[in-house]
Design a protein around this motif. Structure first.
Motif, PDB file in Angstrom:
ATOM      1  N   THR A 350       1.007  -1.089   0.032  1.00 58.67           N
ATOM      2  CA  THR A 350      -0.070   0.067   0.104  1.00 58.67           C
ATOM      3  C   THR A 350       0.780   1.035   0.037  1.00 58.67           C
ATOM      4  O   THR A 350       2.125   1.167   0.408  1.00 58.67           O
ATOM      5  CB  THR A 350      -0.791  -0.045   1.251  1.00 58.67           C
ATOM      6  OG1 THR A 350      -0.060   0.207   2.360  1.00 58.67           O
ATOM      7  CG2 THR A 350      -1.714  -1.225   1.332  1.00 58.67           C
ATOM      8  N   VAL A 351       0.101   2.461  -0.233  1.00 66.54           N
ATOM      9  CA  VAL A 351       1.107   3.812   0.045  1.00 66.54           C
ATOM     10  C   VAL A 351      -0.160   4.433   0.987  1.00 66.54           C
ATOM     11  O   VAL A 351      -1.180   4.593   0.773  1.00 66.54           O
ATOM     12  CB  VAL A 351       0.808   4.374  -1.332  1.00 66.54           C
ATOM     13  CG1 VAL A 351       1.503   5.874  -1.143  1.00 66.54           C
ATOM     14  CG2 VAL A 351       1.618   3.758  -2.343  1.00 66.54           C
ATOM     15  N   LYS A 352       0.537   4.904   1.931  1.00 67.70           N
ATOM     16  CA  LYS A 352       0.103   5.832   3.114  1.00 67.70           C
ATOM     17  C   LYS A 352       0.358   7.250   2.740  1.00 67.70           C
ATOM     18  O   LYS A 352       1.468   7.422   2.309  1.00 67.70           O
ATOM     19  CB  LYS A 352       0.315   5.221   4.403  1.00 67.70           C
ATOM     20  CG  LYS A 352      -0.223   3.971   4.824  1.00 67.70           C
ATOM     21  CD  LYS A 352      -0.057   3.452   6.129  1.00 67.70           C
ATOM     22  CE  LYS A 352      -0.809   2.139   6.632  1.00 67.70           C
ATOM     23  NZ  LYS A 352      -0.716   1.809   7.890  1.00 67.70           N
ATOM     24  N   MET A 353      -0.668   8.082   3.411  1.00 69.64           N
ATOM     25  CA  MET A 353      -0.028   9.548   3.317  1.00 69.64           C
ATOM     26  C   MET A 353      -0.258  10.060   4.720  1.00 69.64           C
ATOM     27  O   MET A 353      -1.004   9.558   5.629  1.00 69.64           O
ATOM     28  CB  MET A 353      -0.904  10.372   2.433  1.00 69.64           C
ATOM     29  CG  MET A 353      -2.435  10.149   2.688  1.00 69.64           C
ATOM     30  SD  MET A 353      -3.475  10.744   1.393  1.00 69.64           S
ATOM     31  CE  MET A 353      -5.152  10.655   2.001  1.00 69.64           C
ATOM     32  N   PHE A 354       0.613  10.970   5.161  1.00 74.02           N
ATOM     33  CA  PHE A 354       0.804  11.637   6.272  1.00 74.02           C
ATOM     34  C   PHE A 354       0.768  13.163   6.125  1.00 74.02           C
ATOM     35  O   PHE A 354       1.194  13.801   5.682  1.00 74.02           O
ATOM     36  CB  PHE A 354       2.160  11.311   7.262  1.00 74.02           C
ATOM     37  CG  PHE A 354       1.946   9.652   7.474  1.00 74.02           C
ATOM     38  CD1 PHE A 354       1.790   9.510   9.021  1.00 74.02           C
ATOM     39  CD2 PHE A 354       2.613   8.892   6.387  1.00 74.02           C
ATOM     40  CE1 PHE A 354       1.933   7.972   9.162  1.00 74.02           C
ATOM     41  CE2 PHE A 354       2.761   7.584   6.819  1.00 74.02           C
ATOM     42  CZ  PHE A 354       2.391   7.298   8.147  1.00 74.02           C
ATOM     43  N   ASP A 355      -0.520  13.763   6.741  1.00 72.50           N
ATOM     44  CA  ASP A 355      -0.396  15.178   6.636  1.00 72.50           C
ATOM     45  C   ASP A 355       0.457  15.914   7.834  1.00 72.50           C
ATOM     46  O   ASP A 355       0.117  15.947   8.858  1.00 72.50           O
ATOM     47  CB  ASP A 355      -1.940  15.632   6.967  1.00 72.50           C
ATOM     48  CG  ASP A 355      -2.028  17.209   6.825  1.00 72.50           C
ATOM     49  OD1 ASP A 355      -1.227  17.716   6.588  1.00 72.50           O
ATOM     50  OD2 ASP A 355      -3.322  17.509   6.785  1.00 72.50           O
ATOM     51  N   PRO A 361       0.300  13.279  13.015  1.00 73.85           N
ATOM     52  CA  PRO A 361      -0.714  12.813  11.919  1.00 73.85           C
ATOM     53  C   PRO A 361      -0.538  11.215  11.941  1.00 73.85           C
ATOM     54  O   PRO A 361       0.280  10.480  12.087  1.00 73.85           O
ATOM     55  CB  PRO A 361       0.019  13.470  10.509  1.00 73.85           C
ATOM     56  CG  PRO A 361       1.642  13.503  10.953  1.00 73.85           C
ATOM     57  CD  PRO A 361       1.481  13.971  12.387  1.00 73.85           C
ATOM     58  N   ALA A 362      -1.925  10.632  11.593  1.00 72.68           N
ATOM     59  CA  ALA A 362      -1.941   9.212  11.445  1.00 72.68           C
ATOM     60  C   ALA A 362      -1.999   8.760  10.152  1.00 72.68           C
ATOM     61  O   ALA A 362      -2.353   9.691   9.086  1.00 72.68           O
ATOM     62  CB  ALA A 362      -3.405   8.820  12.063  1.00 72.68           C
ATOM     63  N   GLY A 363      -1.353   7.720   9.648  1.00 70.98           N
ATOM     64  CA  GLY A 363      -1.064   7.271   8.185  1.00 70.98           C
ATOM     65  C   GLY A 363      -2.426   6.808   7.688  1.00 70.98           C
ATOM     66  O   GLY A 363      -3.087   5.939   8.262  1.00 70.98           O
ATOM     67  N   GLU A 364      -3.032   7.453   6.731  1.00 69.20           N
ATOM     68  CA  GLU A 364      -4.431   7.162   6.126  1.00 69.20           C
ATOM     69  C   GLU A 364      -3.680   6.478   4.477  1.00 69.20           C
ATOM     70  O   GLU A 364      -2.881   7.035   4.069  1.00 69.20           O
ATOM     71  CB  GLU A 364      -5.120   8.283   5.927  1.00 69.20           C
ATOM     72  CG  GLU A 364      -5.444   8.901   6.982  1.00 69.20           C
ATOM     73  CD  GLU A 364      -6.391  10.342   6.917  1.00 69.20           C
ATOM     74  OE1 GLU A 364      -7.027  10.325   5.631  1.00 69.20           O
ATOM     75  OE2 GLU A 364      -6.602  11.144   7.623  1.00 69.20           O
ATOM     76  N   THR A 365      -4.648   5.554   4.276  1.00 64.65           N
ATOM     77  CA  THR A 365      -4.262   4.671   2.968  1.00 64.65           C
ATOM     78  C   THR A 365      -4.645   5.814   1.643  1.00 64.65           C
ATOM     79  O   THR A 365      -5.641   6.301   1.549  1.00 64.65           O
ATOM     80  CB  THR A 365      -4.944   3.462   2.802  1.00 64.65           C
ATOM     81  OG1 THR A 365      -4.749   2.701   3.847  1.00 64.65           O
ATOM     82  CG2 THR A 365      -4.870   2.772   1.519  1.00 64.65           C
TER      83      THR A 365
END
Length: 880
Positions: A350-355, A361-365
């Motif tokens: 997967t690729v996660k994104m962090f704001d 920030p929590a890692g969202e997919t």
């Protein structure tokens, strides 16, 4: 006569500085009967109420590890202290006796305490059945919310009245008990949590105005318990009290307001235990949220948490790491665009994104795993699309599985293109150049060109006979935004320009200062012509977790240095500037751990290393001294310093961890010493020390040279076995172990061939650590150092503050001191604005002493006391 001008300058400096203490990570309540419920902070003192025993404790945040002292005792008939608030003069506390096990609520009242003395100055009973929850102070009146039903009471301390019906609203849901967290925004309005909504309630001429619901983007409002307000940022922080709902345990939220009733929400921290009271506070110029955990559900048996419970302190300053949390996610590569960090996962593809605009920030997919591809490798974005390489390589002996490049629309996250890579390839890194995508192969040393417009893949865009096929394929590769790649291959770094879309002439980069180690993560800083890279050791412990920096003077010439070490098997890396500061984001542990090459275990975080200019002043404290052996055939090197250092012997390559003083050697008298010393936490701060030592035979045979710290002096003694042609001895002293000056001359017993003893008492200006050595002056006038360097450390410096009491103080402040000698002190008291409000002088004797400062006429508040003898200065805070 001491320099008064100097003292005034010192006073101004100390009075205008904070205590300088490091903020603790937690406040330790320790008491198992104390269930922390609410918190308010004023003048660097945190006041915490206790559900379990009905007391109020206070913690002095100017101390490194403050213990909770009792501010207010429990009162008979009231087992719980709830809401707290202070205006700097009084402290308000709500006392309750609610059990939440089916019985009716017991009595509830508001209590007013004098903040300085801790004495109770007022109390008001709340309506029967009410459970007082939070309290606010507005224009001299006190506003109390009811946890039992949705209403607000007004208490007028001047007229000694309680208005039971100051405000309620039909919009508030009576089925969700009463009111949650409520905070006054210091601009004429409350923010009130009720019914899983947030409401705005202005106050107009002392009366409630029109209630309005707050519109929040970015999160669903969850009923708040603790709540706090930051004026400077128009920001509200709140924490949830889940009372048993595990989905909401321990979450702190942040709402940034664009106007009174419109805000954008985000998560500050999660994973806490059943959070309740909360307070935003700035200490020493940094911002923090103090969060109380676990008390409510644990007290009433709703969850399984057990006391004692601490108060967590969450920094709102620079990020130190990004938490991936997922044990199936092994972070492999990272790229950052528009303050969003995108991270690929080896473990699940997967690729996660962090704001990064959020505090924690929590890692969202961003992109899900695809069937047949277990790993997401290289990432890159141009701000419009995000490219990700998908692989299925196992590195356990099997052939590599399929590998492809995937293109996603950055805004929507939708896949907009994909290209299969050649069979057997392991796509590693990807770069974007003039609309084309360049993919490196980890399986063999080659670069592919993907043309998204013509939908083609050029399998043989570039390879080179200079690249070593025995070291698998290509490591980290980065485009320098000026027409060229930097490519890591075969433990070398290469420069590959692009000429009209075709590869140019490959050139090896010449690096001074370090040996190039095959890079995995790699990133480029345009503004400084600087490349950062991290190693993926795959089991080699010598290279675990090291980040390197190359500063280029031209395209193929660079100077290298270490940025950080001690990380776990670092891989992906990205240089990024956030809020005007520069950072390197480093991914740890994924590769070796995923394939069982090392012993690291998930989950793995992304470390964030600040590149802000280092303060290397601590290196000035490092001193080197050399001491010859008795037979002058060898010597030792003595390193002294007050911080932790890393010392490298450049002759042998050995590395030492240095804390305080350390003796190295012995070294042969013919050897040249060559050491590099770096600060433990800032390896870029380094200094090289080298030289030789001329050990020579002296006419005196020294048997011993010893010393001890006595009550009023440092006692030095030495013994000689013979003194041939010795005229006298010079005893030398140093404050730093490097620069010595003459302390005393002692006549020798010239010509003696028998044992002789000497003694000297040094009672002048004793402080801290002092260094001594002994020199011989021959009758011919020749001077030679004959002793080793002797270190004597005293228990205290010239003087120090042992304690002050009482805290808070109402009449006379007692100062307890220890001093190494009779001394004369100046003292000054300053208010929080830095203004000197009082001063005086005091004689103090050697040893332990006390004196008093009358403070009964001071206005109530926080002060700073400075003591100075003209050479040393000490300061401490107190509250009147």
């Amino acid at each position: 006569m001491k320099n008064i001008t100097f003292l005034v300058a010192i006073v101004l400096f100390f009075c205008q500085q904070s205590s300088g203490q490091n903020i603790p990570e937690i406040l330790n309540t320790s008491d198992e009967d104390f269930y922390p419920e609410d918190i308010t902070i004023v003048n660097d003192i945190a006041y915490v109420s206790g559900l379990g025993d009905g007391t109020v404790k206070m913690f002095d945040l100017s101390q490194a590890n403050p213990a909770g002292e009792t501010f207010a005792e429990a009162e008979e008939g009231y087992t719980q202290a709830w809401g707290l608030k202070s205006d700097g003069t009084v402290l308000l506390s709500i006392l309750d006796n609610a059990d939440f096990t089916g019985g009716a609520p017991g009595p509830s009242k508001l209590v007013e305490y004098d903040l300085a003395s801790g004495e109770k100055t007022g109390e008001w009973d709340l309506p029967l059945g009410a459970i007082g929850h939070t309290v606010s102070i507005v224009d001299g009146k006190y506003y109390v919310t009811d946890f039992g039903s949705p209403r607000i009471f007004e208490v007028d301390p001047v007229n000694d009245t309680v208005n039971d019906n100051w405000f309620s609203s039909p919009d508030w849901d009576p089925g969700i008990s009463g009111i949650g967290g409520t905070i006054y925004n210091n601009e004429g309005a409350f923010y009130v949590s009720q019914g899983n909504k947030l409401w705005y309630l202005p106050i107009m001429n002392g009366a409630p105005g029109t209630l309005q619901e707050v519109s929040v983007e970015g999160l669903d409002i969850i009923d708040a318990d603790g709540i706090s307000w930051d004026d400077s940022q128009n920001t509200l922080y709140y924490a949830t009290n889940d009372t048993g709902d595990p989905a909401n345990v321990g979450t702190v939220y942040k709402l940034v307001f664009s106007d009174e009733t419109t805000a954008t929400g985000s998560i500050v921290a999660t994973g806490l235990d059943d959070s309740s009271g909360l307070w935003y506070y700035e200490l020493d110029g940094e911002a923090y949220v103090f969060v109380l955990e676990s008390q409510f559900g644990a007290l009433f048996g709703i969850n399984g948490f057990e006391p004692p419970f601490n108060i967590e302190i969450i920094s709102l300053n620079s990020l130190e790491s990004l938490s991936t949390s997922d044990e199936d996610f092994f972070p492999e590569d990272i790229t950052i665009v528009n303050d969003i960090a995108y991270v690929s996962g080896l473990g699940d593809g997967t690729v996660k994104m962090f704001d990064l605009s959020q505090a924690n920030p929590a890692g969202e997919t961003f992109a899900e795993a695809e069937e047949g591809y277990t790993q997401a490798w290289g990432l890159k974005s141009d701000g419009t699309v995000l490219l990700s390489i998908l692989d299925n390589a196992d590195f356990t002996g099997g052939a590599p599985g399929p590998s492809k490049l995937v293109e996603y629309d950055l805004a929507s996250g939708e896949k907009t293109g994909e290209w299969d890579l050649p069979l057997g390839a392991i796509g590693h890194t990807v770069s974007i150049v003039d609309g084309k995508y360049y993919v490196t192969d980890f399986g063999s040393p080659r670069i592919f060109e993907v043309d998204p417009v013509n939908d083609t893949v050029n399998d043989n865009w570039f390879s080179s006979p200079d690249w070593d096929p025995g070291i698998s394929g290509i490591g980290g590769t980065i485009y320098n935004n000026e027409g060229a790649f930097y490519v890591s291959q075969g433990n070398k770094l290469w420069y590959l320009p692009i000429m009209n879309g075709a590869p140019g002439t490959l050139q090896e980069v010449s690096v001074e200062g370090l040996d190039i180690i095959d890079a995995d993560g790699i990133s480029w800083d345009d503004s400084q012509n600087t490349l950062y890279y991290a190693t993926n050791d795959t089991g080699d412990p010598a290279n675990v977790g090291t980040v390197y920096k190359l500063v280029f003077s031209d395209e193929t010439t660079a100077t290298g240095s270490i940025v950080a070490t001690g990380l776990d098997d670092s891989s992906g890396l990205w240089y990024y500037e956030l809020d005007g500061e520069a950072y390197v984001f480093v991914l740890e542990s994924q590769f070796g751990a995923l394939f069982g090459i090392n012993g690291f275990e998930p989950p793995f975080n992304i470390e964030i290393i600040s590149l802000t200019a280092a303060n290397c002043s601590a290196l000035d404290e490092v001193q080197l001294n050399t001491v010859c052996s008795a037979d002058n055939t060898s010597y030792e090197v003595i390193v002294s310093g007050s911080s932790d250092y890393v010392l490298i012997d450049n002759n042998s390559g050995e590395t030492y961890s240095v804390s305080g003083n350390v003796t190295l050697g012995p070294f042969d008298a013919s050897e040249v010493y060559d050491f590099t010393i770096s600060l433990d936490t800032q390896l870029e701060c380094s200094q090289t020390y080298s030289g030789s030592v001329a050990c020579v035979t002296v006419s005196v045979e020294l048997l011993s040279f010893v010393g001890s710290a006595e009550e009023s002096a440092n006692l030095l003694s030495w013994q000689t076995a013979s003194e041939i042609e010795t005229d006298y001895f010079v005893l030398e002293r140093s404050d730093d172990g490097s620069d010595f000056s003459e302390l005393a001359r002692v006549a020798a017993k010239a010509g003696t061939h028998s044992r002789a003893s000497y003694f000297f008492a040094d009672s002048e200006n004793l402080k801290g650590v002092l260094y001594y050595r002994l020199s011989e002056i021959e009758q011919s006038g020749t001077t030679k150092v004959v002793s080793n360097v002797l270190t004597i450390e005293r228990d205290f410096v010239d003087f120090e503050i042992v304690s002050i009491s009482p805290v808070p103080v109402s009449t006379d402040l007692q100062i307890s001191l220890s001093s190494s000698k009779d001394d004369f002190l100046y003292w000054f008291t300053c208010d929080l604005t830095g203004k000197v409000v009082d001063s005086g002088q005091q004689d103090i004797p050697a040893g332990f002493s006390e004196f008093y400062i009358p403070v009964g006429d001071y206005a109530k508040g926080a002060y700073q006391l400075l003591l100075s003898d003209g050479e040393q200065n000490h300061s401490v805070k107190f509250i009147r």
